[in-house]
Design a protein around this motif. Structure first.
Motif, mmCIF file in Angstrom:
data_model
loop_
_atom_site.group_PDB
_atom_site.id
_atom_site.type_symbol
_atom_site.label_atom_id
_atom_site.label_comp_id
_atom_site.label_asym_id
_atom_site.label_seq_id
_atom_site.Cartn_x
_atom_site.Cartn_y
_atom_site.Cartn_z
ATOM 1 N N ARG A 41 3.261 17.942 4.909
ATOM 2 C CA ARG A 41 3.648 18.668 3.694
ATOM 3 C C ARG A 41 5.165 18.841 3.553
ATOM 4 N N PRO A 42 5.905 19.187 4.621
ATOM 5 C CA PRO A 42 7.361 19.322 4.459
ATOM 6 C C PRO A 42 8.041 18.019 4.005
ATOM 7 N N LEU A 43 7.403 16.895 4.239
ATOM 8 C CA LEU A 43 7.944 15.608 3.794
ATOM 9 C C LEU A 43 7.421 15.232 2.407
ATOM 10 N N ASP A 44 6.634 16.105 1.807
ATOM 11 C CA ASP A 44 6.018 15.873 0.499
ATOM 12 C C ASP A 44 5.122 14.640 0.523
ATOM 13 N N LEU A 45 4.347 14.502 1.614
ATOM 14 C CA LEU A 45 3.398 13.405 1.781
ATOM 15 C C LEU A 45 2.035 13.971 2.135
ATOM 16 N N THR A 46 0.997 13.246 1.734
ATOM 17 C CA THR A 46 -0.354 13.535 2.192
ATOM 18 C C THR A 46 -0.756 12.434 3.180
ATOM 19 N N GLN A 47 -1.827 12.659 3.898
ATOM 20 C CA GLN A 47 -2.290 11.651 4.842
ATOM 21 C C GLN A 47 -2.608 10.333 4.141
ATOM 22 N N PRO A 48 -3.329 10.323 2.997
ATOM 23 C CA PRO A 48 -3.574 9.036 2.335
ATOM 24 C C PRO A 48 -2.288 8.355 1.862
ATOM 25 N N GLN A 49 -1.319 9.134 1.383
ATOM 26 C CA GLN A 49 -0.038 8.555 0.966
ATOM 27 C C GLN A 49 0.683 7.946 2.162
ATOM 28 N N PHE A 50 0.667 8.669 3.283
ATOM 29 C CA PHE A 50 1.276 8.134 4.494
ATOM 30 C C PHE A 50 0.612 6.822 4.888
ATOM 31 N N ALA A 51 -0.719 6.783 4.844
ATOM 32 C CA ALA A 51 -1.453 5.576 5.235
ATOM 33 C C ALA A 51 -1.058 4.390 4.371
ATOM 34 N N ASP A 73 -7.817 -4.170 0.971
ATOM 35 C CA ASP A 73 -8.662 -4.839 1.959
ATOM 36 C C ASP A 73 -8.381 -4.320 3.372
ATOM 37 N N PHE A 74 -7.123 -4.143 3.703
ATOM 38 C CA PHE A 74 -6.739 -3.696 5.042
ATOM 39 C C PHE A 74 -7.219 -2.270 5.299
ATOM 40 N N LEU A 75 -7.022 -1.398 4.307
ATOM 41 C CA LEU A 75 -7.372 0.015 4.477
ATOM 42 C C LEU A 75 -8.861 0.287 4.292
ATOM 43 N N GLY A 76 -9.558 -0.611 3.571
ATOM 44 C CA GLY A 76 -10.968 -0.378 3.314
ATOM 45 C C GLY A 76 -11.199 0.788 2.370
ATOM 46 N N MET A 77 -10.219 1.034 1.510
ATOM 47 C CA MET A 77 -10.325 2.127 0.544
ATOM 48 C C MET A 77 -10.643 1.566 -0.839
ATOM 49 N N ASP A 78 -11.050 2.439 -1.721
ATOM 50 C CA ASP A 78 -11.350 2.082 -3.094
ATOM 51 C C ASP A 78 -10.075 1.618 -3.809
ATOM 52 N N ARG A 79 -10.186 0.534 -4.564
ATOM 53 C CA ARG A 79 -9.031 -0.042 -5.262
ATOM 54 C C ARG A 79 -8.365 0.965 -6.202
ATOM 55 N N MET A 80 -9.154 1.733 -6.927
ATOM 56 C CA MET A 80 -8.597 2.719 -7.855
ATOM 57 C C MET A 80 -7.863 3.825 -7.098
ATOM 58 N N HIS A 81 -8.402 4.230 -5.966
ATOM 59 C CA HIS A 81 -7.747 5.263 -5.156
ATOM 60 C C HIS A 81 -6.386 4.767 -4.663
ATOM 61 N N ILE A 82 -6.343 3.531 -4.171
ATOM 62 C CA ILE A 82 -5.073 2.946 -3.728
ATOM 63 C C ILE A 82 -4.097 2.870 -4.899
ATOM 64 N N SER A 83 -4.579 2.486 -6.056
ATOM 65 C CA SER A 83 -3.726 2.393 -7.238
ATOM 66 C C SER A 83 -3.124 3.749 -7.595
ATOM 67 N N GLN A 84 -3.932 4.795 -7.539
ATOM 68 C CA GLN A 84 -3.441 6.146 -7.838
ATOM 69 C C GLN A 84 -2.401 6.594 -6.822
ATOM 70 N N ILE A 85 -2.648 6.313 -5.552
ATOM 71 C CA ILE A 85 -1.693 6.686 -4.506
ATOM 72 C C ILE A 85 -0.406 5.886 -4.680
ATOM 73 N N ALA A 86 -0.525 4.592 -4.953
ATOM 74 C CA ALA A 86 0.646 3.744 -5.148
ATOM 75 C C ALA A 86 1.472 4.212 -6.342
ATOM 76 N N THR A 87 0.818 4.654 -7.397
ATOM 77 C CA THR A 87 1.538 5.179 -8.564
ATOM 78 C C THR A 87 2.370 6.392 -8.174
ATOM 79 N N ARG A 88 1.781 7.281 -7.393
ATOM 80 C CA ARG A 88 2.512 8.485 -6.925
ATOM 81 C C ARG A 88 3.682 8.084 -6.037
ATOM 82 N N LEU A 89 3.461 7.128 -5.126
ATOM 83 C CA LEU A 89 4.543 6.676 -4.246
ATOM 84 C C LEU A 89 5.649 5.980 -5.037
ATOM 85 N N GLU A 90 5.258 5.260 -6.073
ATOM 86 C CA GLU A 90 6.236 4.581 -6.915
ATOM 87 C C GLU A 90 7.060 5.604 -7.703
#
Length: 135
Positions: A41-51, A73-90
């Motif tokens: 949290r002090p780095l303004d990251l969540t575990q999925p964002q870090f991953a 494919d590498f993470l084995g996560m849902d494509r939409m979830h990765i897209s949402q996390i990537a948008t936040r990271l971007e």
């Protein structure tokens, strides 16, 4: 008046949730994620964002262009979830995404300098936490 309670002896092999490996895994995962989120949290990251950030950096470590689908494919996560996390990271300027020139459906993902700096702070926190949690 009818009894609305499930017949647990008939529907479950377990006399209580703690005896179910799936429930135990889920409960322990939720505790691990919650505690790791508190440390990030002090780095303004969540575990999925870090991953997602760490996997992007890992997969592109030798200069390879990484697509968002390869991360899915590498993470084995849902494509939409990765897209949402990537948008936040971007938005936080931790990664950049660009359309691939050979496949307009694909997006290349790259960690920015700001993302690398944050990852250098986060990685030791995550690894130290993992050592303590799993010991």
């Amino acid at each position: 008046m009818s009894d609305d309670k499930p017949d647990w002896e008939r529907i479950s092999a377990f006399s209580e949730p703690k005896l179910s490996p799936g429930f135990t895994l889920w409960r322990d995962f939720m505790r691990w994620q919650r505690e790791l989120n508190a440390r990030l949290r002090p780095l303004d990251l969540t575990q999925p964002q870090f991953a997602v950030l760490a996997v992007c950096a890992w997969l592109s470590r030798e200069g390879k262009k990484v697509t968002q689908q390869e991360m899915v494919d590498f993470l084995g996560m849902d494509r939409m979830h990765i897209s949402q996390i990537a948008t936040r990271l971007e938005r936080s300027e931790l990664i950049e995404r660009r359309m691939a020139s050979t496949d307009l459906r694909a997006k290349h993902v790259q960690v920015t300098e700001k993302g690398r700096t944050l990852l250098e702070k986060a990685m030791p926190i995550v690894e130290e936490f993992d050592r303590a949690f799993f010991s």
